[in-house]
Design an enzyme around this catalytic site. Structure first.
Site, PDB file in Angstrom:
ATOM      1  N   GLY A   1       0.799  -1.211   0.000  1.00 43.98           N
ATOM      2  CA  GLY A   1       0.000   0.000   0.000  1.00 43.98           C
ATOM      3  C   GLY A   1       0.838   1.269   0.000  1.00 43.98           C
ATOM      4  N   HIS A   2       0.181   2.370  -0.263  1.00 46.00           N
ATOM      5  CA  HIS A   2       0.829   3.668  -0.422  1.00 46.00           C
ATOM      6  C   HIS A   2       1.764   3.995   0.740  1.00 46.00           C
ATOM      7  CE1 HIS A   2      -1.746   5.692   2.629  1.00 46.00           C
ATOM      8  NE2 HIS A   2      -2.642   4.795   2.238  1.00 46.00           N
TER       9      HIS A   2
END
Length: 221
Positions: free
Chosen positions: A136-137
């Site tokens: 994820g980011h």
């Protein structure tokens, strides 16, 4: 360019070779493997020309090496160090379908088809991420890390050097996975994992601590 891949074991690597060559036909591939029985054979049509002892003879300005060994992160670390100590230069072996926009990475990484790295993810050196895994980011993945198929890491997670994350494990946002920690298959991690710990279950719990193998997972001095 000549690219030598250490570890003739997973036929998925050959499918990736073909995908890379479709995108960049000037790259030539061969395997290295430390099993003498494989030397001089073909692995799904790709030659196996020897083991790491060949690195010193093969190195050159147009030659690069990538380690595909993922049995455990200690072995991956040690065999990549052998390549470097023999004078080999690492590069990345990435499926061409992976979107690397707004990401950063070192060298010696092996990323299979279907891997998703979201915006502002950073990846160190000598790590391997298997098919269908998501980071994820703003995730920070260290050196010599292994992620098995189907791992889901939420945003802003830090994964320390040498960590091993098993198939279909899930890590919730803003957590830290410690250096040389092991996250078992299917585990759901809801809190930070200490260095060298082994965690399993849902929610993940510590079942033991491992011996400290190395201070970090860097393969370069």
């Amino acid at each position: 360019m000549n690219l030598y891949l250490l570890g003739a074991a997973n036929p998925e690597a050959v499918r990736m070779i073909r995908a890379v060559q479709r995108a960049n036909p000037i790259v030539e591939f061969a395997f290295l493997d430390n099993d003498p029985a494989k030397h001089g054979t073909l692995f799904h049509g790709v030659p196996v020309i020897g083991g790491v002892e060949r690195v010193a003879d093969l190195k050159g300005p147009d030659t690069r090496f990538v380690n595909l060994i993922t049995r455990d992160t200690r072995t991956r670390y040690e065999t990549t160090r052998q390549i470097i100590e023999a004078g080999g230069t690492l590069c990345n072996f990435l499926h061409p379908g992976i979107d690397l926009t707004m990401t950063r990475m070192g060298v010696g990484n092996y990323l299979q088809e279907g891997v998703i790295l979201q915006a502002e993810v950073s990846l160190g050196d000598n790590s391997s991420i298997s098919y269908g895994s998501l980071v994820g980011h703003e995730g920070r993945i260290g050196h010599s890390v292994f992620m098995a198929p189907g791992v889901a890491i939420a945003g802003c997670v830090e994964v320390g050097d040498g960590a091993f994350i098993g198939t279909n494990a899930t890590i919730l946002p803003r957590l830290r996975i410690g250096r040389w920690a092991t996250v078992g298959a299917g585990a759901v991690v809801t809190r930070d994992v200490p260095d060298y710990a082994v965690v399993v279950g849902n929610p993940a719990r510590i079942i033991k601590a491992q011996a400290v193998p190395y201070a970090d997972g860097r393969v370069f001095n």
